[in-house]
Design an enzyme around this catalytic site. Structure first.
Site, PDB file in Angstrom:
ATOM      1  N   SER A  10       1.454   0.232   0.965  1.00  0.00           N
ATOM      2  CA  SER A  10       1.013   1.553   0.508  1.00  0.00           C
ATOM      3  C   SER A  10       1.442   1.856  -0.925  1.00  0.00           C
ATOM      4  O   SER A  10       0.850   2.715  -1.575  1.00  0.00           O
ATOM      5  CB  SER A  10       1.552   2.646   1.437  1.00  0.00           C
TER       6      SER A  10
ATOM      7  N   ASP B   3      10.037  12.084   0.723  1.00  0.00           N
ATOM      8  CA  ASP B   3       9.437  10.812   0.326  1.00  0.00           C
ATOM      9  C   ASP B   3       9.949  10.447  -1.064  1.00  0.00           C
ATOM     10  O   ASP B   3       9.478  10.983  -2.071  1.00  0.00           O
ATOM     11  CB  ASP B   3       7.912  10.904   0.328  1.00  0.00           C
TER      12      ASP B   3
ATOM     13  N   HIS C 184       7.273   6.634  -2.565  1.00  0.00           N
ATOM     14  CA  HIS C 184       5.999   6.655  -3.285  1.00  0.00           C
ATOM     15  C   HIS C 184       6.135   7.516  -4.539  1.00  0.00           C
ATOM     16  O   HIS C 184       7.213   8.039  -4.829  1.00  0.00           O
ATOM     17  CB  HIS C 184       4.895   7.165  -2.363  1.00  0.00           C
TER      18      HIS C 184
END
Length: 409
Positions: A136, A379, A382
């Site tokens: 990802s 998070d 990312h």
């Protein structure tokens, strides 16, 4: 049994929370029927020019050693002008209010890195297909490139599987195709099941390439390959003879070699496959190095967060860290592939983002990622869009031009 290295243990917990974001399905990719051309550097008479990409940039300057400098130009796109930003990376939509993290530009020590020029890139890439191979974070990179290119031409969303885990975007005015090919480990991996439920433990077969990306390799003109985050979990490593080691396994008579060892062997297998693929059209393969996370004040499940609003200086990063060790192992494998590829008229280059991104703890979504199932967790893996990740495409364009110029066609 060899001792388990504790070196990477803190990073194990970092990645477990983001399994839903790193997990992209194994679904067949529809055949890509449009004609495929090889990347061809423009001849001297070509109307395509590359302003700013002189010999100093393409041959002499180390683009990856440098620091972040203030830049009031900010991002070339916004979270409203780019309609393809995924919800989990749209930090402003989910309440992030500071914008100073956008006002920095990467400055190599020896030169000035040109900004990504979507017009020039699309002219250069006419008739070509670019594949991002990885997890990802690889998709995060592809989505940044998509936003930059969308400033010139709105792409057609050509393919999306039922779970939005594999995508193909097409730019008809330039006959350019952008693809994300998801893979956990680059090599074939199987999760062990216990009473029909997922165990979180995997068997990796180092002598078998993951077909979910390799089967589409022949249609690609250039590739950006990356991987790492899936390796922070219990893994058993297999070659043709059986189990040869593990990661986080704590199994009698099986040596725990650590994350770096497994990542190195998987990357080596993938790059060898590209070099040995006789039916492949790929002439330039770029490896993107490890993208670090930035949890502070705890791990992901103990209040860890990433709420800085500006970059770190060179003196504040640790080049003896686990992240840097992973990057060094990747660089070793890239160099091996480069030497072998030179005999086969194939080029291998590197997008060495690790140092630059170690300095950007301010670039992650943190609490502003809008995940209703994981409220209270941050998070820090990312990257916000727009944000520091966009420099990866500044690197990409420079290195692609550099490596393509060495290929004999």
């Amino acid at each position: 049994m060899g001792k388990r290295s504790p070196f990477f243990m803190p990073l194990l917990l970092v990645t477990l929370i983001f399994v839903p974001f790193l997990f992209y399905s194994i679904n067949p990719l529809n055949p890509i029927s449009r004609h495929v051309l090889l990347i061809k550097p423009p001849p001297p008479s070509s109307s395509i020019s590359f302003p700013g990409y002189n010999d100093g940039i393409l041959k002499e300057c180390d683009l990856f050693k440098g620091h972040w400098v203030p830049d009031l130009h900010g991002s070339p796109y916004t979270n409203s002008s780019c309609t393809t930003i995924p919800d989990s990376k749209n930090c402003f939509r989910h309440g992030r209010s500071d914008t100073d993290f956008l006002n920095w530009r990467w400055k190599p020590k020896q030169c000035v890195l040109p900004r990504f020029d979507p017009n020039t890139f699309l002219e250069f890439a006419k008739g070509k297909k670019l594949g991002f191979v990885g997890d990802s974070v690889a998709r995060n990179h592809m989505e940044s490139l998509l936003c930059l290119l969308s400033k010139v031409e709105t792409p057609k969303d050509e393919y999306k599987d039922s779970e939005d885990r594999k995508r193909i975007w097409y730019f008809p005015n330039h006959d350019f195709t952008l693809i994300i090919l998801w893979t956990r480990f680059l090599v074939h991996g199987e999760e062990r099941m216990i009473n029909g439920s997922s165990s979180g433990t995997f068997d990796l077969y180092l002598n078998k390439i993951d077909e979910e990306w390799s089967k589409d390799l022949p249609v690609l003109d250039y590739v950006i390959i990356s991987d790492a985050h899936w390796f922070f979990r219990p893994i058993y490593l297999h070659d043709r003879t059986g189990v040869v080691g593990c990661v986080y396994c704590n199994t009698p008579n099986v040596t725990d070699y650590g994350v770096g060892f497994a990542l190195k062997l998987a990357l080596r297998s993938a790059l060898k496959h590209i070099n040995n693929c006789k039916k492949c059209k790929v002439r330039v393969t770029l490896v993107r190095t490890f993208s670090p996370s930035h949890f502070e004040d705890g791990a992901w499940n103990t209040g860890g967060r990433c709420n800085k609003t500006g970059p770190l200086s060179e003196s504040e990063i640790n080049l003896s860290s686990p992240e840097w060790e992973l990057r060094s192992l990747q660089m070793e494998e890239i160099e091996k592939a480069r030497k072998e590829g030179g005999k086969l008229r194939k080029r291998f280059g590197v997008l060495d983002v690790t140092r630059a991104m170690m300095m950007r703890p301010d670039g992650h979504p943190g609490e502003f990622w809008g995940n209703k199932w994981m409220k209270g967790y941050n998070d820090c893996v990312h990257w916000c869009m727009p944000g520091p990740i966009d420099v990866w495409n500044d690197f990409f364009m420079a290195i692609l031009i550099r490596e393509a110029s060495f290929v004999s066609w």
